[in-house]
Design a protein around this motif. Sequence first.
Motif, PDB file in Angstrom:
ATOM      1  N   ALA A  14      60.227  26.945  10.373  1.00  0.00           N
ATOM      2  CA  ALA A  14      60.495  25.951  11.414  1.00  0.00           C
ATOM      3  C   ALA A  14      62.017  25.915  11.546  1.00  0.00           C
ATOM      4  N   ARG A  15      62.529  25.988  12.770  1.00  0.00           N
ATOM      5  CA  ARG A  15      63.976  26.085  12.970  1.00  0.00           C
ATOM      6  C   ARG A  15      64.621  24.707  13.024  1.00  0.00           C
ATOM      7  N   LYS A  20      73.449  27.949  17.727  1.00  0.00           N
ATOM      8  CA  LYS A  20      74.174  29.069  17.102  1.00  0.00           C
ATOM      9  C   LYS A  20      74.359  28.917  15.593  1.00  0.00           C
ATOM     10  N   ARG A  21      73.795  27.883  14.982  1.00  0.00           N
ATOM     11  CA  ARG A  21      73.886  27.676  13.523  1.00  0.00           C
ATOM     12  C   ARG A  21      72.482  27.363  12.983  1.00  0.00           C
ATOM     13  N   PRO A  22      71.569  28.337  13.042  1.00  0.00           N
ATOM     14  CA  PRO A  22      70.193  28.046  12.629  1.00  0.00           C
ATOM     15  C   PRO A  22      70.050  27.856  11.121  1.00  0.00           C
ATOM     16  N   TYR A  46      65.536  28.550   4.163  1.00  0.00           N
ATOM     17  CA  TYR A  46      66.191  29.832   4.381  1.00  0.00           C
ATOM     18  C   TYR A  46      67.404  29.584   5.269  1.00  0.00           C
ATOM     19  N   ASP A  47      68.585  29.958   4.772  1.00  0.00           N
ATOM     20  CA  ASP A  47      69.814  29.780   5.541  1.00  0.00           C
ATOM     21  C   ASP A  47      70.444  31.153   5.789  1.00  0.00           C
ATOM     22  N   PRO A  48      70.227  31.722   7.004  1.00  0.00           N
ATOM     23  CA  PRO A  48      70.757  33.057   7.281  1.00  0.00           C
ATOM     24  C   PRO A  48      72.266  33.087   7.503  1.00  0.00           C
ATOM     25  N   MET A  49      72.902  31.923   7.615  1.00  0.00           N
ATOM     26  CA  MET A  49      74.327  31.873   7.930  1.00  0.00           C
ATOM     27  C   MET A  49      75.220  32.074   6.698  1.00  0.00           C
ATOM     28  N   THR A  50      74.674  31.941   5.508  1.00  0.00           N
ATOM     29  CA  THR A  50      75.493  32.145   4.308  1.00  0.00           C
ATOM     30  C   THR A  50      75.501  33.633   3.967  1.00  0.00           C
TER      31      THR A  50
END
Length: 95
Positions: A14-15, A20-22, A46-50
């Motif tokens: 779930a987003r 631009k900062r999912p 789950y944090d894809p930005m790190t």
Amino acid sequence: PGGAREMAVRIRLARFGRKKRPFYRLVVADSRAPRDGAFIEQIGSYDPMTEPAAMKVQEERALYWLGVGALPSDTARAILKKTGVWDKFSSGKKQ
């Protein structure tokens, strides 16, 4: 007719986060619920930005839901594989 029908339960993302900062939560939800709608339980994030991408999974709960027949989405399965939960589930099935 009538009676409780079996729910089609999925493990999926779930987003959350802003534009631009999912940021995603790994949730157990009825497959008919909208992506960011009602869910039964949150079992990880789950944090894809790190760098590298941060993944957390409550192993016990994930194994429970997989055990009672919840189907993971492709992305959720990839996260479960990376965290080692999927391998534990698969090896437990073969016994």
